[in-house]
Design a protein around this motif. Sequence first.
Motif, short mmCIF file in Angstrom:
data_model
loop_
_atom_site.label_atom_id
_atom_site.label_comp_id
_atom_site.label_asym_id
_atom_site.label_seq_id
_atom_site.Cartn_x
_atom_site.Cartn_y
_atom_site.Cartn_z
N MET A 58 -0.44 20.64 6.35
CA MET A 58 0.15 19.68 7.23
C MET A 58 -0.02 18.31 6.62
O MET A 58 -1.03 18.02 6.00
CB MET A 58 -0.53 19.84 8.57
N THR A 59 0.96 17.45 6.78
CA THR A 59 0.89 16.06 6.35
C THR A 59 0.89 15.19 7.59
O THR A 59 1.76 15.36 8.46
CB THR A 59 2.08 15.70 5.44
N ALA A 60 -0.05 14.27 7.68
CA ALA A 60 -0.16 13.42 8.86
C ALA A 60 1.03 12.45 8.91
O ALA A 60 1.25 11.70 7.97
CB ALA A 60 -1.47 12.63 8.81
N PRO A 61 1.80 12.47 10.01
CA PRO A 61 2.94 11.57 10.12
C PRO A 61 2.52 10.14 10.48
O PRO A 61 3.25 9.20 10.24
CB PRO A 61 3.78 12.18 11.24
N MET A 69 -1.42 7.75 11.77
CA MET A 69 -2.89 7.81 11.78
C MET A 69 -3.37 8.72 12.91
O MET A 69 -2.86 8.64 14.03
CB MET A 69 -3.47 6.41 11.96
N LEU A 70 -4.32 9.61 12.59
CA LEU A 70 -4.84 10.56 13.56
C LEU A 70 -6.36 10.58 13.50
O LEU A 70 -6.95 10.43 12.44
CB LEU A 70 -4.35 11.98 13.25
N LEU A 71 -6.99 10.82 14.64
CA LEU A 71 -8.43 11.03 14.72
C LEU A 71 -8.61 12.43 15.30
O LEU A 71 -8.20 12.70 16.42
CB LEU A 71 -9.09 9.98 15.60
N LEU A 72 -9.21 13.34 14.51
CA LEU A 72 -9.32 14.74 14.91
C LEU A 72 -10.76 15.14 15.18
O LEU A 72 -11.67 14.74 14.46
CB LEU A 72 -8.78 15.64 13.79
N ASN A 73 -10.97 15.96 16.21
CA ASN A 73 -12.26 16.59 16.48
C ASN A 73 -12.24 18.06 16.08
O ASN A 73 -13.27 18.65 15.81
CB ASN A 73 -12.61 16.50 17.97
N ARG A 74 -11.05 18.64 16.08
CA ARG A 74 -10.88 20.03 15.69
C ARG A 74 -9.45 20.21 15.21
O ARG A 74 -8.57 19.42 15.53
CB ARG A 74 -11.21 20.99 16.81
N VAL A 75 -9.24 21.28 14.46
CA VAL A 75 -7.92 21.58 13.92
C VAL A 75 -7.55 22.99 14.35
O VAL A 75 -8.27 23.94 14.06
CB VAL A 75 -7.92 21.48 12.37
N ASP A 76 -6.44 23.13 15.07
CA ASP A 76 -5.93 24.45 15.48
C ASP A 76 -4.91 24.89 14.44
O ASP A 76 -3.87 24.25 14.29
CB ASP A 76 -5.25 24.37 16.85
N PHE A 77 -5.21 25.97 13.72
CA PHE A 77 -4.31 26.44 12.68
C PHE A 77 -3.24 27.37 13.22
O PHE A 77 -2.11 27.31 12.84
CB PHE A 77 -5.08 27.13 11.56
N ALA A 85 -1.70 8.00 7.59
CA ALA A 85 -0.34 8.51 7.38
C ALA A 85 -0.19 8.93 5.93
O ALA A 85 -0.56 8.18 5.02
CB ALA A 85 0.68 7.44 7.74
N GLY A 86 0.30 10.15 5.71
CA GLY A 86 0.51 10.66 4.36
C GLY A 86 -0.63 11.53 3.84
O GLY A 86 -0.46 12.22 2.83
N ASP A 87 -1.81 11.51 4.50
CA ASP A 87 -2.90 12.40 4.09
C ASP A 87 -2.48 13.84 4.38
O ASP A 87 -1.80 14.11 5.36
CB ASP A 87 -4.18 12.09 4.84
N ARG A 88 -2.90 14.76 3.53
CA ARG A 88 -2.57 16.17 3.71
C ARG A 88 -3.83 16.95 4.07
O ARG A 88 -4.91 16.63 3.60
CB ARG A 88 -1.96 16.75 2.44
N SER A 98 -4.70 8.63 -2.06
CA SER A 98 -5.17 8.22 -3.39
C SER A 98 -5.33 9.41 -4.34
O SER A 98 -5.55 9.23 -5.52
CB SER A 98 -6.51 7.50 -3.26
N GLY A 99 -5.24 10.64 -3.80
CA GLY A 99 -5.42 11.84 -4.61
C GLY A 99 -6.82 12.44 -4.49
O GLY A 99 -7.07 13.53 -4.97
N ASP A 100 -7.77 11.71 -3.88
CA ASP A 100 -9.12 12.23 -3.67
C ASP A 100 -9.08 13.38 -2.67
O ASP A 100 -8.31 13.35 -1.71
CB ASP A 100 -10.06 11.14 -3.14
#
Length: 68
Positions: A1-4, A6-14, A31-34, A48-50
């Motif tokens: 998933m790519t963040a559309p 800015m998001l703050l997550l506590n958990r990720v539902d796959f 935005a843009g982080d994968r 940044s690629g990190d």
Amino acid sequence: MTAPLMLLLNRVDFEPGCSVFELEQPLFLRAGDRLWADDGGVVVERGSGDRERPAGGMASVYRRWRLL
């Protein structure tokens, strides 16, 4: 998933109703982080690629549905 945005997550539902990754600390995505699942964990690739592997654990969630 790519963040559309800015998001703050506590958990990720796959998969809704199945796999959930509970984070030990909230995770901030720009935005843009994968983000994806890998070997029972989560990998975040920053713009940044990190790459980061936030701490937490995968769990199964079972929900019951009843039609009314």
